[in-house]
Design an enzyme around this catalytic site. Structure first.
Site, short mmCIF file in Angstrom:
data_model
loop_
_atom_site.label_atom_id
_atom_site.label_comp_id
_atom_site.label_asym_id
_atom_site.label_seq_id
_atom_site.Cartn_x
_atom_site.Cartn_y
_atom_site.Cartn_z
N CYS A 1 0.85 -1.20 0.03
CA CYS A 1 0.12 0.31 -0.15
C CYS A 1 1.05 1.27 -0.10
O CYS A 1 1.54 1.37 0.99
CB CYS A 1 -0.76 0.06 1.46
SG CYS A 1 -1.79 1.29 1.25
N CYS B 1 -3.25 6.75 -5.22
CA CYS B 1 -2.94 5.44 -4.92
C CYS B 1 -1.55 5.01 -5.09
O CYS B 1 -1.21 4.94 -6.55
CB CYS B 1 -3.92 4.24 -5.62
SG CYS B 1 -3.80 2.80 -5.19
O1 PYC Z 1 -1.95 3.91 -2.09
O2 PYC Z 1 -1.25 1.60 -2.66
C1 PYC Z 1 -2.09 2.60 -2.27
C2 PYC Z 1 -3.46 2.04 -1.96
C3 PYC Z 1 -3.84 1.04 -2.08
C4 PYC Z 1 -5.22 0.95 -1.39
C5 PYC Z 1 -5.57 2.17 -1.04
N1 PYC Z 1 -4.33 2.95 -1.51
#
Ligand code: PYC
Length: 318
Positions: free
Chosen positions: A92, A241
């Site tokens: 994550c 993300c």
């Molecule tokens: O930042 O990789 C990330 C992530 C995955 C799910 C929520 N954030």
């Protein structure tokens, strides 16, 4: 009867808007010689704690939990297992940035450059002069380009499948616009894509494609693209993300649209931004993601035995 400790100490942060809750004390002792084994042990013996810590009424569906474990590699400062309202994540990116800022806040870092073990590999992180954190992620790769699936309510949808620490389907959809006013429609559309992918079993034994990404033009002048990311628990990522941006860069590279070292500035639907770039090691792509996190709280969670809601509950319909 699930076993609960008296209390669990957590540090909360957000990374470009997306919350992370790091468990820093109170979790029962863990077993596992590898991070994968630790992850399985947590799921088998302590899944009730995952739910109690991240879900309502102590948390909410968008929180990603991060359980610190002893490191398994000689040069690492810690291990971490990430989880959410419905299960476990491989890596994550936003969470790792939150973990590093949390370790710094707790005074547990001797160096601004650290290695941290995760169930999908060891990553490293550097705290920059301005407080931002650069994560060197696990290798990412594009598995397939231009895959067509049949999606309820939408019809044929084409997209790319890539790994960035989790599996992503990067859909080629032009509408609706990626703004919070369209949230209900975006969740419905990406949820339908997710269900179509579940039916298709496209990557079978390699795992489940449980993150869906949509892309559109940026609103910020200092970004190249804006995204919307559906997470496995039915929530959307408030940040751009980190693993999704890693997957995106692998796809761009496969298409010849991003060179090694070239920056990719990914804006999220909430307006946060990660700056990423790729390097190469042993013919594999190594994604780098830079973003900022802030500590928002330092708290003790209690689980009284007569609390009807001590196991927590999720409003997720996934
Ligand atoms: O930042 O990789 C990330 C992530 C995955 C799910 C929520 N954030």
């Amino acid at each position: 009867m699930p076993n609960f400790p008296d209390s669990i100490e957590v540090v909360d942060s957000h990374t470009e808007g997306e919350p992370t809750r790091v468990i820093v004390d109170g979790w029962p002792e863990l077993i596992g010689a590898t991070m994968q084994e630790s992850r399985v042990a947590i799921e088998t013996d302590f899944d009730h704690l995952r739910q109690a810590i991240v879900c309502e009424p102590r948390g909410h569906d968008a929180i990603v939990g991060a359980l610190l474990t002893p490191p398994v590699e000689a040069d690492s400062v810690a291990g971490v297992v990430f989880f959410n309202n419905v299960g476990y994540l491989g890596m994550c990116g936003h969470g790792l940035i939150g973990v590093v800022r949390t370790l710094e806040y707790l005074g547990r870092l001797d160096s601004r450059l650290v290695r941290i073990d995760t169930p999908v590999g060891t990553v490293s992180a550097q705290i920059e002069e301005d407080g931002s954190v650069t994560v060197q992620n696990v290798v990412s790769f594009c598995r397939s380009l231009d895959v067509e699936i049949e999606v309820d309510g939408v019809g044929a949808v084409t997209g790319d499948i890539a790994w960035g620490g989790n599996w992503f389907f990067l859909a080629h959809l032009t509408g609706p616009a990626l703004v919070l006013e369209n949230l209900a429609e975006l969740l419905q559309t990406t949820g339908n894509i997710r269900r179509a992918l579940d039916r298709s079993q496209l990557i079978g034994e390699e795992g489940v494609i449980d993150h869906i990404e949509l892309f559109g033009p940026p609103e910020r002048a200092d970004a190249d693209s804006r995204n919307f990311v559906l997470c496995p628990g039915g929530e959307y990522d408030r940040s751009p993300c980190g693993t999704g941006t890693s997957a995106k860069m692998a796809v761009l590279h496969a298409r010849g649209e991003l060179e090694l070292g070239q920056q990719w500035r990914q804006e999220s639907i909430t307006g946060g931004r990660f700056v990423g770039w790729l390097t190469e090691s042993d013919h594999e792509l190594v994604p780098h993601i830079r973003g900022r996190a802030w500590i928002t709280g330092h708290n003790k969670l209690f689980f009284a035995h007569d609390d009807l809601f001590r196991n927590g509950f999720s409003g997720s319909s996934t």
